[in-house]
Scaffold this motif. Structure first.
Motif, PDB file in Angstrom:
ATOM      1  N   GLU A  95      -5.973  14.439  18.093  1.00  0.00           N
ATOM      2  CA  GLU A  95      -4.374  14.229  18.368  1.00  0.00           C
ATOM      3  C   GLU A  95      -3.372  14.399  17.013  1.00  0.00           C
ATOM      4  OE1 GLU A  95      -6.584  11.443  22.120  1.00  0.00           O
ATOM      5  OE2 GLU A  95      -5.240  10.424  20.643  1.00  0.00           O
ATOM      6  N   SER A  96      -2.804  14.756  17.959  1.00  0.00           N
ATOM      7  CA  SER A  96      -1.480  14.229  16.579  1.00  0.00           C
ATOM      8  C   SER A  96      -0.634  14.032  17.041  1.00  0.00           C
ATOM      9  CB  SER A  96      -0.209  16.431  16.190  1.00  0.00           C
ATOM     10  OG  SER A  96      -2.023  16.821  16.267  1.00  0.00           O
ATOM     11  N   PHE A  97       0.776  13.328  16.332  1.00  0.00           N
ATOM     12  CA  PHE A  97       1.751  11.782  17.104  1.00  0.00           C
ATOM     13  C   PHE A  97       2.729  11.651  15.838  1.00  0.00           C
ATOM     14  CE2 PHE A  97      -1.955  10.109  14.798  1.00  0.00           C
ATOM     15  CZ  PHE A  97      -0.859   9.330  13.884  1.00  0.00           C
ATOM     16  N   THR A  98       3.769  11.175  15.930  1.00  0.00           N
ATOM     17  CA  THR A  98       4.611  11.164  14.750  1.00  0.00           C
ATOM     18  C   THR A  98       4.899   9.431  14.369  1.00  0.00           C
ATOM     19  OG1 THR A  98       6.583  10.464  16.236  1.00  0.00           O
ATOM     20  CG2 THR A  98       6.331  12.306  15.691  1.00  0.00           C
ATOM     21  N   LEU A  99       4.592   9.182  13.488  1.00  0.00           N
ATOM     22  CA  LEU A  99       4.858   8.172  12.426  1.00  0.00           C
ATOM     23  C   LEU A  99       6.358   8.104  12.332  1.00  0.00           C
ATOM     24  CD1 LEU A  99       3.778   5.555  11.176  1.00  0.00           C
ATOM     25  CD2 LEU A  99       3.088   7.031   9.417  1.00  0.00           C
ATOM     26  N   SER A 100       7.011   6.718  12.309  1.00  0.00           N
ATOM     27  CA  SER A 100       8.634   7.059  11.910  1.00  0.00           C
ATOM     28  C   SER A 100       8.832   5.146  11.356  1.00  0.00           C
ATOM     29  CB  SER A 100       9.901   7.146  13.135  1.00  0.00           C
ATOM     30  OG  SER A 100       8.884   7.558  13.462  1.00  0.00           O
ATOM     31  N   TRP A 101       9.743   5.473  10.453  1.00  0.00           N
ATOM     32  CA  TRP A 101      10.464   4.236   9.634  1.00  0.00           C
ATOM     33  C   TRP A 101      11.830   4.290   9.099  1.00  0.00           C
ATOM     34  CZ3 TRP A 101       6.872   7.721   7.086  1.00  0.00           C
ATOM     35  CH2 TRP A 101       7.721   8.494   6.626  1.00  0.00           C
ATOM     36  N   LYS A 102      12.720   3.253   9.079  1.00  0.00           N
ATOM     37  CA  LYS A 102      13.875   3.133   8.476  1.00  0.00           C
ATOM     38  C   LYS A 102      14.069   2.972   7.254  1.00  0.00           C
ATOM     39  CE  LYS A 102      15.548   1.136  12.465  1.00  0.00           C
ATOM     40  NZ  LYS A 102      16.558  -0.160  13.337  1.00  0.00           N
TER      41      LYS A 102
ATOM     42  N   GLY B  80       1.120  -1.040  -0.163  1.00  0.00           N
ATOM     43  CA  GLY B  80       0.620   0.039  -0.779  1.00  0.00           C
ATOM     44  C   GLY B  80       1.138   1.419  -0.235  1.00  0.00           C
ATOM     45  N   ILE B  81       0.011   2.360   0.214  1.00  0.00           N
ATOM     46  CA  ILE B  81       0.997   3.471  -0.401  1.00  0.00           C
ATOM     47  C   ILE B  81       0.229   4.480   1.135  1.00  0.00           C
ATOM     48  CG2 ILE B  81       1.904   5.236  -1.591  1.00  0.00           C
ATOM     49  CD1 ILE B  81       1.498   3.294  -3.622  1.00  0.00           C
ATOM     50  N   LEU B  82       1.005   5.273   1.163  1.00  0.00           N
ATOM     51  CA  LEU B  82       0.610   6.462   2.234  1.00  0.00           C
ATOM     52  C   LEU B  82       1.448   7.980   2.030  1.00  0.00           C
ATOM     53  CD1 LEU B  82      -0.238   7.505   5.141  1.00  0.00           C
ATOM     54  CD2 LEU B  82       1.612   6.930   5.527  1.00  0.00           C
ATOM     55  N   TYR B  83       0.317   8.330   1.152  1.00  0.00           N
ATOM     56  CA  TYR B  83       0.366  10.100   0.865  1.00  0.00           C
ATOM     57  C   TYR B  83       0.853  10.856   1.939  1.00  0.00           C
ATOM     58  CZ  TYR B  83       0.253   7.802  -3.811  1.00  0.00           C
ATOM     59  OH  TYR B  83       0.222   6.988  -4.998  1.00  0.00           O
ATOM     60  N   TYR B  84       1.142  11.642   2.481  1.00  0.00           N
ATOM     61  CA  TYR B  84       1.041  12.637   3.625  1.00  0.00           C
ATOM     62  C   TYR B  84       1.302  14.029   3.151  1.00  0.00           C
ATOM     63  CZ  TYR B  84       0.861  14.730   8.083  1.00  0.00           C
ATOM     64  OH  TYR B  84       0.535  15.101   9.053  1.00  0.00           O
TER      65      TYR B  84
ATOM     66  N   PRO C 143      -4.151  16.744  12.002  1.00  0.00           N
ATOM     67  CA  PRO C 143      -5.139  16.912  11.268  1.00  0.00           C
ATOM     68  C   PRO C 143      -5.920  17.867  10.478  1.00  0.00           C
ATOM     69  CG  PRO C 143      -5.339  16.974  13.678  1.00  0.00           C
ATOM     70  CD  PRO C 143      -4.445  17.421  13.781  1.00  0.00           C
ATOM     71  N   SER C 144      -4.837  19.021  10.425  1.00  0.00           N
ATOM     72  CA  SER C 144      -4.286  19.277   9.488  1.00  0.00           C
ATOM     73  C   SER C 144      -4.083  19.439   7.755  1.00  0.00           C
ATOM     74  CB  SER C 144      -4.360  21.180   9.761  1.00  0.00           C
ATOM     75  OG  SER C 144      -2.874  21.095   9.763  1.00  0.00           O
ATOM     76  N   ILE C 145      -3.721  18.433   7.917  1.00  0.00           N
ATOM     77  CA  ILE C 145      -2.161  18.057   7.128  1.00  0.00           C
ATOM     78  C   ILE C 145      -2.561  16.458   6.098  1.00  0.00           C
ATOM     79  CG2 ILE C 145      -0.140  17.044   6.098  1.00  0.00           C
ATOM     80  CD1 ILE C 145       0.718  18.688   8.519  1.00  0.00           C
TER      81      ILE C 145
END
Length: 109
Positions: free
Chosen positions: A35-42, A2-6, A58-60
Motif C-alpha cells: 500500500e502506497s501513501f503520502t507522508l507530509s511535514w511542515k 532520528g532520521i528518515l532516509y527515503y 514499496p519499491s523506493i
C-alpha cells in the motif's frame, strides 16, 4: 532525533525518535501490504517556508535511523492515529514539534 532516509532524496528528514518509532510501525505495515501513501511535514525553522510531501511506495528504498540505541515504548493509540491518517487522501502529517528544531513536546500522534 532520528532520521528518515527515503530514496535518493537530497536531504533526510530529522524526526523525534519516539515519533519515528511509531511511524516506522505504520510505514512497515503499509508497505508490507503493498500500500502506497503520502507522508507530509511542515518545514523547520531555518528552512524555506513551506511543507514537503513524499509518496511512500514499496519499491523506493527507505531507512530509519534512531539516535537512541533502545527502542521507546510504543503507544497503540498513537500508532492507530498514524495508521488512520495514512488511509486518508491527505496521508500522514508529522506534527510540527516532532521535526528537527521545533520547540516543545507533543502528546499528539
Amino acid at each position: 532525533m532520528g532520521i528518515l532516509y527515503y530514496g535518493s532524496a537530497e536531504h533526510p528528514v530529522e524526526i523525534d525518535d519516539t515519533a519515528l518509532a511509531h511511524l516506522k510501525v505504520v510505514v512497515a505495515t503499509k508497505l508490507r501490504r503493498n500500500e502506497s501513501f503520502t507522508l507530509s511535514w511542515k518545514h523547520d525553522d531555518g528552512e524555506p517556508v513551506g511543507r514537503s510531501t513524499i509518496w511512500l511506495h514499496p519499491s523506493i528504498p527507505l531507512r530509519f535511523e534512531f539516535n537512541e540505541p533502545d527502542p521507546p515504548e510504543l503507544d497503540p493509540a498513537r500508532i492507530q492515529a498514524y495508521a488512520e491518517s495514512a488511509n486518508t487522501s491527505g496521508g500522514i502529517l508529522i506534527p510540527e514539534d516532532h521535526i528537527r528544531g521545533s520547540r516543545g513536546t507533543s502528546t499528539a500522534p
